[in-house]
Motif scaffolding. Structure first.
Motif, PDB file in Angstrom:
ATOM      1  N   TYR A 160       1.757 -39.862  18.283  1.00  0.00           N
ATOM      2  CA  TYR A 160       1.341 -40.841  20.107  1.00  0.00           C
ATOM      3  C   TYR A 160       0.342 -42.000  19.373  1.00  0.00           C
ATOM      4  O   TYR A 160      -0.926 -41.679  19.088  1.00  0.00           O
ATOM      5  CB  TYR A 160       1.057 -39.863  21.216  1.00  0.00           C
ATOM      6  CG  TYR A 160       2.155 -39.098  22.024  1.00  0.00           C
ATOM      7  CD1 TYR A 160       3.090 -39.780  22.044  1.00  0.00           C
ATOM      8  CD2 TYR A 160       1.958 -37.946  20.955  1.00  0.00           C
ATOM      9  CE1 TYR A 160       4.743 -38.920  22.468  1.00  0.00           C
ATOM     10  CE2 TYR A 160       3.074 -37.168  21.876  1.00  0.00           C
ATOM     11  CZ  TYR A 160       4.647 -37.947  22.505  1.00  0.00           C
ATOM     12  OH  TYR A 160       5.773 -36.406  23.256  1.00  0.00           O
ATOM     13  N   ASP A 161       0.699 -42.754  19.550  1.00  0.00           N
ATOM     14  CA  ASP A 161      -0.319 -44.293  20.124  1.00  0.00           C
ATOM     15  C   ASP A 161      -0.202 -44.717  20.990  1.00  0.00           C
ATOM     16  O   ASP A 161       0.214 -44.909  21.449  1.00  0.00           O
ATOM     17  CB  ASP A 161       0.161 -45.525  18.926  1.00  0.00           C
ATOM     18  CG  ASP A 161       0.466 -44.745  17.877  1.00  0.00           C
ATOM     19  OD1 ASP A 161       0.154 -44.013  16.918  1.00  0.00           O
ATOM     20  OD2 ASP A 161       0.721 -46.157  16.868  1.00  0.00           O
ATOM     21  N   ILE A 162      -1.889 -44.322  21.861  1.00  0.00           N
ATOM     22  CA  ILE A 162      -1.538 -43.882  23.244  1.00  0.00           C
ATOM     23  C   ILE A 162      -3.062 -45.225  23.256  1.00  0.00           C
ATOM     24  O   ILE A 162      -4.285 -44.995  22.754  1.00  0.00           O
ATOM     25  CB  ILE A 162      -2.419 -42.942  23.633  1.00  0.00           C
ATOM     26  CG1 ILE A 162      -2.115 -41.503  23.522  1.00  0.00           C
ATOM     27  CG2 ILE A 162      -2.754 -43.198  24.829  1.00  0.00           C
ATOM     28  CD1 ILE A 162      -2.088 -40.605  23.595  1.00  0.00           C
ATOM     29  N   VAL A 163      -2.653 -46.501  24.137  1.00  0.00           N
ATOM     30  CA  VAL A 163      -3.843 -48.052  23.833  1.00  0.00           C
ATOM     31  C   VAL A 163      -4.065 -47.607  25.364  1.00  0.00           C
ATOM     32  O   VAL A 163      -3.404 -47.472  26.281  1.00  0.00           O
ATOM     33  CB  VAL A 163      -2.193 -48.969  23.554  1.00  0.00           C
ATOM     34  CG1 VAL A 163      -3.592 -49.867  23.745  1.00  0.00           C
ATOM     35  CG2 VAL A 163      -1.942 -48.720  21.783  1.00  0.00           C
ATOM     36  N   PRO A 164      -5.241 -48.051  25.657  1.00  0.00           N
ATOM     37  CA  PRO A 164      -6.413 -47.579  26.539  1.00  0.00           C
ATOM     38  C   PRO A 164      -5.817 -49.548  27.337  1.00  0.00           C
ATOM     39  O   PRO A 164      -5.931 -50.184  26.630  1.00  0.00           O
ATOM     40  CB  PRO A 164      -6.978 -47.571  26.658  1.00  0.00           C
ATOM     41  CG  PRO A 164      -7.701 -47.333  25.200  1.00  0.00           C
ATOM     42  CD  PRO A 164      -6.147 -47.358  24.087  1.00  0.00           C
ATOM     43  N   CYS A 165      -5.734 -49.346  28.451  1.00  0.00           N
ATOM     44  CA  CYS A 165      -6.024 -51.197  29.210  1.00  0.00           C
ATOM     45  C   CYS A 165      -5.991 -50.793  30.390  1.00  0.00           C
ATOM     46  O   CYS A 165      -6.273 -50.287  31.126  1.00  0.00           O
ATOM     47  CB  CYS A 165      -3.933 -51.250  28.735  1.00  0.00           C
ATOM     48  SG  CYS A 165      -2.671 -50.400  29.519  1.00  0.00           S
ATOM     49  N   PHE A 166      -6.270 -52.832  30.124  1.00  0.00           N
ATOM     50  CA  PHE A 166      -5.787 -52.900  32.416  1.00  0.00           C
ATOM     51  C   PHE A 166      -4.946 -53.875  32.436  1.00  0.00           C
ATOM     52  O   PHE A 166      -4.797 -54.704  31.254  1.00  0.00           O
ATOM     53  CB  PHE A 166      -7.792 -53.975  32.280  1.00  0.00           C
ATOM     54  CG  PHE A 166      -8.951 -52.850  32.333  1.00  0.00           C
ATOM     55  CD1 PHE A 166      -9.115 -51.968  33.183  1.00  0.00           C
ATOM     56  CD2 PHE A 166      -8.599 -52.491  30.898  1.00  0.00           C
ATOM     57  CE1 PHE A 166     -10.341 -50.628  32.953  1.00  0.00           C
ATOM     58  CE2 PHE A 166     -10.245 -51.524  30.943  1.00  0.00           C
ATOM     59  CZ  PHE A 166     -10.777 -50.867  32.155  1.00  0.00           C
ATOM     60  N   TYR A 167      -4.749 -54.000  33.857  1.00  0.00           N
ATOM     61  CA  TYR A 167      -4.025 -55.066  34.080  1.00  0.00           C
ATOM     62  C   TYR A 167      -4.505 -55.959  35.006  1.00  0.00           C
ATOM     63  O   TYR A 167      -5.311 -55.363  36.408  1.00  0.00           O
ATOM     64  CB  TYR A 167      -3.064 -53.776  35.185  1.00  0.00           C
ATOM     65  CG  TYR A 167      -1.493 -54.607  35.699  1.00  0.00           C
ATOM     66  CD1 TYR A 167      -0.855 -55.532  35.280  1.00  0.00           C
ATOM     67  CD2 TYR A 167      -1.941 -55.640  37.358  1.00  0.00           C
ATOM     68  CE1 TYR A 167       0.720 -55.765  35.287  1.00  0.00           C
ATOM     69  CE2 TYR A 167      -0.604 -55.835  37.583  1.00  0.00           C
ATOM     70  CZ  TYR A 167       0.738 -56.547  36.533  1.00  0.00           C
ATOM     71  OH  TYR A 167       1.894 -57.020  37.327  1.00  0.00           O
ATOM     72  N   THR A 168      -4.040 -56.780  35.218  1.00  0.00           N
ATOM     73  CA  THR A 168      -4.763 -58.500  35.830  1.00  0.00           C
ATOM     74  C   THR A 168      -4.237 -58.555  36.343  1.00  0.00           C
ATOM     75  O   THR A 168      -2.519 -58.713  36.389  1.00  0.00           O
ATOM     76  CB  THR A 168      -4.734 -59.799  34.201  1.00  0.00           C
ATOM     77  OG1 THR A 168      -4.093 -59.609  33.872  1.00  0.00           O
ATOM     78  CG2 THR A 168      -5.204 -58.680  33.137  1.00  0.00           C
ATOM     79  N   VAL A 169      -4.697 -59.808  37.161  1.00  0.00           N
ATOM     80  CA  VAL A 169      -4.679 -60.273  38.259  1.00  0.00           C
ATOM     81  C   VAL A 169      -3.547 -61.487  38.115  1.00  0.00           C
ATOM     82  O   VAL A 169      -2.550 -62.146  38.748  1.00  0.00           O
ATOM     83  CB  VAL A 169      -5.532 -60.766  39.573  1.00  0.00           C
ATOM     84  CG1 VAL A 169      -6.470 -59.814  39.859  1.00  0.00           C
ATOM     85  CG2 VAL A 169      -5.961 -61.890  38.666  1.00  0.00           C
ATOM     86  N   GLY A 170      -3.386 -62.058  36.641  1.00  0.00           N
ATOM     87  CA  GLY A 170      -2.752 -62.744  35.962  1.00  0.00           C
ATOM     88  C   GLY A 170      -1.167 -62.032  35.761  1.00  0.00           C
ATOM     89  O   GLY A 170      -0.215 -62.948  34.945  1.00  0.00           O
ATOM     90  N   GLY A 171      -0.947 -60.582  35.879  1.00  0.00           N
ATOM     91  CA  GLY A 171       0.493 -59.968  35.803  1.00  0.00           C
ATOM     92  C   GLY A 171       0.089 -60.217  33.941  1.00  0.00           C
ATOM     93  O   GLY A 171       1.555 -59.078  33.628  1.00  0.00           O
ATOM     94  N   PHE A 172       0.271 -59.304  33.286  1.00  0.00           N
ATOM     95  CA  PHE A 172      -0.282 -59.503  31.911  1.00  0.00           C
ATOM     96  C   PHE A 172      -1.321 -57.476  31.917  1.00  0.00           C
ATOM     97  O   PHE A 172      -2.319 -57.554  32.484  1.00  0.00           O
ATOM     98  CB  PHE A 172      -0.864 -60.234  30.856  1.00  0.00           C
ATOM     99  CG  PHE A 172      -1.929 -60.977  30.467  1.00  0.00           C
ATOM    100  CD1 PHE A 172      -3.602 -60.701  30.715  1.00  0.00           C
ATOM    101  CD2 PHE A 172      -1.965 -61.801  31.953  1.00  0.00           C
ATOM    102  CE1 PHE A 172      -4.309 -61.905  30.370  1.00  0.00           C
ATOM    103  CE2 PHE A 172      -3.503 -62.889  32.359  1.00  0.00           C
ATOM    104  CZ  PHE A 172      -4.182 -62.223  31.317  1.00  0.00           C
TER     105      PHE A 172
END
Length: 330
Positions: A160-172
């Motif tokens: 498994y490749d698990i990528v932490p991320c944040f969702y932005t107000v720009g929709g990306f």
């Protein structure tokens, strides 16, 4: 063994190219269990950041239904809550993002530098350490590889490749860039791109992508990256305007498209990365030559099938392209 070209491709895809249903079912079940563990980390792991469950996303070729054998990895994006953090873009490198945490939760501040800038390497490492604390993964290997926390299971052949991320107000989304900062992505665009293309062009696009990806993985040198290759196939389908009911004819036409198009830039469908064709001129030339050779063989195969009514010769021609695992004429 096959009596016709159509039967040969059906058997080839079933027995060589496509993932076994049992493998897919087991992988989805395993992925679901892993997601359940991830959802518990904010409560079960000390100082783990809050998550944003509505924005976790399954991405990559397994989720897009374009994965071929063997199943070696499954991709997940694990979305964290910003908790009042905000982002900015580097003034000189617009692909580089920073996440600022002066007003964010303490758990994010603990992963930030002295200037309250969130360090993406620390975030990935926090995820790696959390995975190591799951009892069922005690004999597995968890490590950081650039932007991802990689979990190599002892119980299955895939990782498994698990990528932490944040969702932005720009929709990306913002994901780690491997150097401590962040970069933009939006995998939902890729998922919708192939899904809509498959729906709009006859429902055979997923299989076309998989069959051609097998060719790329086994018979091209240099290999075209999986993502770039998938985009090329989708662009070919859209440019064609319509798809034949028989994918052998679409495969023939793709080789001609690739022979001509590989020389040019290929734009990222997400409108984030710009040109994604990073092949050198010499590599593009070699791939073009290979595609032209395959196109000529495919033209001969179709001629045997449709004009000369010789299924055996047609199947033998296709085997020159797809190798010894392509079914033989019965």
């Amino acid at each position: 063994m096959a009596k016709s070209v159509n039967q040969a491709f059906d058997e080839f895809n079933l027995n060589v190219v496509n993932l076994l249903k049992s493998t897919t079912d087991t992988a989805r079940s395993s992925r679901g269990w892993l997601i359940d563990q991830l959802l518990g980390f904010p409560e079960s792991v000390d100082n783990f950041p809050n998550d944003y469950p509505e924005k976790h996303i399954k991405y990559g070729s397994f989720s897009r239904n374009t994965k071929i054998r063997p199943l070696d990895d499954i991709d997940l994006m694990y979305c964290l809550s910003a908790d009042n953090a905000y982002y900015s873009v580097d003034a000189y490198d617009l692909s580089k993002y920073y996440i600022h945490t002066p007003n964010a939760s303490n758990n994010l501040k603990l992963l930030s530098d002295e200037y309250n800038v969130l360090n993406s390497i620390r975030v990935v490492n926090k995820l790696v350490s959390a995975l190591k604390n799951v009892p069922q993964y005690s004999n597995s290997e968890a490590k950081r590889n650039q932007e991802a926390a990689v979990l190599n299971l002892t119980s299955y052949a895939w990782s498994y490749d698990i990528v932490p991320c944040f969702y932005t107000v720009g929709g990306f989304y913002l994901i780690p860039d491997g150097s401590g900062n962040w970069k933009a992505t939006n995998p939902g665009v890729d998922i919708n791109n192939i899904s809509e293309t498959n729906t709009n062009y006859g429902g055979k696009v997923y299989q076309l992508v998989r069959t051609l990806k097998f060719w790329n993985a086994n018979f091209t040198s240099p290999k075209i990256s999986s993502y770039l290759f998938e985009v090329l196939v989708i662009n070919f389908v859209k440019k064609s305007g319509s798809q034949n009911d028989y994918n052998d004819l679409n495969i023939r036409d793709f080789f001609y498209y690739l022979y001509q198009t590989i020389y040019y830039d290929v734009q990222d469908p997400k409108s984030i990365q710009g040109n994604i064709n990073n092949l050198t001129p010499e590599q593009r030339q070699r791939i073009s030559n290979k595609a032209k050779d395959c196109y000529d063989i495919a033209v001969s195969a179709v001629d045997y099938e449709l004009n000369k009514k010789d299924q055996q010769k047609a199947i033998e021609q296709w085997a020159k392209i797809f190798g010894p695992n392509f079914p033989k004429y019965e």
